[in-house]
Design an enzyme around this catalytic site. Structure first.
Site, PDB file in Angstrom:
ATOM      1  N   PRO A 176       0.845  -1.123  -0.022  1.00 45.49           N
ATOM      2  CG  PRO A 176      -0.772  -1.552   1.755  1.00 45.49           C
ATOM      3  CD  PRO A 176       0.683  -2.154   1.143  1.00 45.49           C
ATOM      4  CB  CYS A 177       1.915   3.631  -2.198  1.00 46.30           C
ATOM      5  SG  CYS A 177       0.511   3.674  -3.278  1.00 46.30           S
ATOM      6  CD  GLN A 178      -3.465   2.951   0.827  1.00 43.72           C
ATOM      7  OE1 GLN A 178      -2.387   2.764   1.192  1.00 43.72           O
ATOM      8  NE2 GLN A 178      -4.559   2.368   0.524  1.00 43.72           N
ATOM      9  N   GLY A 179       0.200   6.415   2.498  1.00 45.28           N
ATOM     10  CA  GLY A 179       0.831   7.132   3.859  1.00 45.28           C
ATOM     11  C   GLY A 179       1.890   8.013   3.439  1.00 45.28           C
ATOM     12  CG  MET A 222       0.679   8.988  -5.417  1.00 47.69           C
ATOM     13  SD  MET A 222       0.757   7.401  -4.311  1.00 47.69           S
ATOM     14  CE  MET A 222       0.848   8.115  -2.847  1.00 47.69           C
TER      15      MET A 222
END
Length: 415
Positions: A176-179, A222
């Site tokens: 995951p890479c949302q943070g 991003m």
């Protein structure tokens, strides 16, 4: 063919010449650029491209025919392509090993298994995905939260035990890479990103020869590319050389246009290679080719093929949705109708909705989803129907993973 030569795709040639792909095809068909066809796909050697440029200068004006335009992006990938067409069929087992973080139902594991790797362990927290994983594989699965020390240690110790002194060839994971966020000129990470950092810790402990990291295409944009740059820098700090680019699953016999960012890194002094596409867009596997026979098949829960019962009103609405369009404007990435005579649009499970069948007024079944993701029919999904759909929508297409695995096998053969 000598696979040690640098082979360029049509789109690579177009980028190097700063022209359209249509122009490159025109030069090839006119005999001005010499190409080889590998598995039905044009490949141009670097030397032939240089010869074309030299000839253009020599003829004093030929180069002026090129359609110059501004590049679409200032970000340039350093990509090395390797031909895997000769070893795509008839893959044999090998001594190479692989392990998989964030493994889900096992799309990456299945693909590496198809490529002849010995999968030694997987890790994920999703209960129903774990049920599916155990149904389809004989190697261990560690089920739990990777951020918990005991789970992390259990995975590391299990991998080491299964290797029994051998090296781990590949560690893969779709993290995951949302943070990620920005504070001034500095990238900061919130607690959601501990999963990414835990992956780095496991890499440092296991020291795999190769790392394969998969993510959505949107990661590239991003924070204006800074997230990707940080990931590459973090991997380099662990002693790896890393290359990254976007691969389209449809290029590797997956009946679906699904683009994913693929990082490949190694610490053994090799050049990283991504698999050269096996198909061009005009020969992609279509939705029709993949699932047409399932229209005639009766519902069979054991085969994950159970049609959804819609109301008459919903059936009428679904029938009116054009191919490639969504039933709901606000959910453009779900409830989308697959094109029949093209590779499917990206398969997803989103807000309880999945892709719409192009012929029948209904959403596609779990087995149809699995076919469009390139899972073999022998791969059986567990859990409730809705959980099965989530598993498939989140999965790495096995044939994409197979292509990546084969590119690593070819890399290891190179001197």
């Amino acid at each position: 063919m000598d696979t040690t030569k640098q082979l360029l795709r049509i789109e690579d040639v177009a980028v190097k010449l700063n022209v359209s792909q249509k122009s490159v095809r025109r030069y090839i068909h006119a005999g001005k650029i010499k190409s080889n066809k590998i598995g039905g796909v044009h490949r141009v050697e670097e030397s032939e491209l240089q010869y074309f440029l030299n000839l253009s200068v020599y003829e004093n004006g030929e180069i002026k025919e090129l359609e110059f335009s501004h590049p679409k992006s200032t970000k340039t990938d350093i990509v090395n392509w390797i031909d895997i067409s000769d070893i795509w069929d008839g893959t044999t087992p090998s001594e190479l090993t692989s392990a998989d973080l964030f493994c889900g139902a096992g799309g990456m594991a299945k693909g590496f298994e198809m490529a002849g790797f010995n999968q030694v362990c997987g890790l994920d927290w999703f209960k129903e995905a774990g049920m599916t994983y155990r149904e389809n594989f004989s190697h261990p699965l560690i089920e739990g939260d990777i951020t918990q020390k005991e789970i992390k240690e259990k995975f590391i110790n299990t991998v080491k035990e299964k290797l029994n002194g051998k090296k781990l060839t590949v560690l893969s994971g779709g993290f995951p890479c949302q943070g990620f966020s920005m504070s001034g000129n500095r990238i900061v990470e919130d607690k959601r990103n501990s999963l990414y950092k835990d992956m780095l810790e496991i890499i440092e402990e296991l020291q795999p020869e190769f790392i394969v990291a998969e993510n959505v295409k949107g990661l590239r944009s991003m924070l204006k590319g800074k997230v990707e740059d940080k990931i590459k820098a973090d991997i380099r700090k662990l002693g790896y050389v890393v290359n990254v680019t976007v691969l389209n699953s449809a290029d590797y016999y997956v009946p679906q246009k699904r683009e994913r960012v693929i990082f490949i890194a190694n610490r053994i002094g090799k050049q990283n290679y991504h698999p050269a596409p096996l198909l061009e867009s005009d020969s992609y596997i279509t939705t029709k080719e993949a699932i047409e026979d399932l229209i005639r098949l009766e519902d069979n829960p054991k085969f994950n093929h159970v049609r959804t019962n819609h109301t008459d009103d919903m059936k009428e609405r679904l029938a009116k949705v054009p191919e490639g369009k969504s039933l709901y404007d606000k959910y453009s990435d779900s409830w989308k109708k697959c094109p029949w005579n093209e590779a499917s649009c990206t398969i997803k499970e989103n807000h309880g909705g999945v892709n719409i069948h192009p012929i029948e007024p209904r959403v596609i079944t779990v087995r149809e989803m699995a076919r469009l993701q390139s899972f073999p029919d022998s791969f059986i999904f567990k859990g409730t129907k809705s959980k099965q759909m989530v598993q498939i929508g989140n999965a790495v297409p096995p044939l994409l993973a197979k292509a990546i695995g084969l590119s690593i096998k070819q890399t290891l053969k190179k001197k």
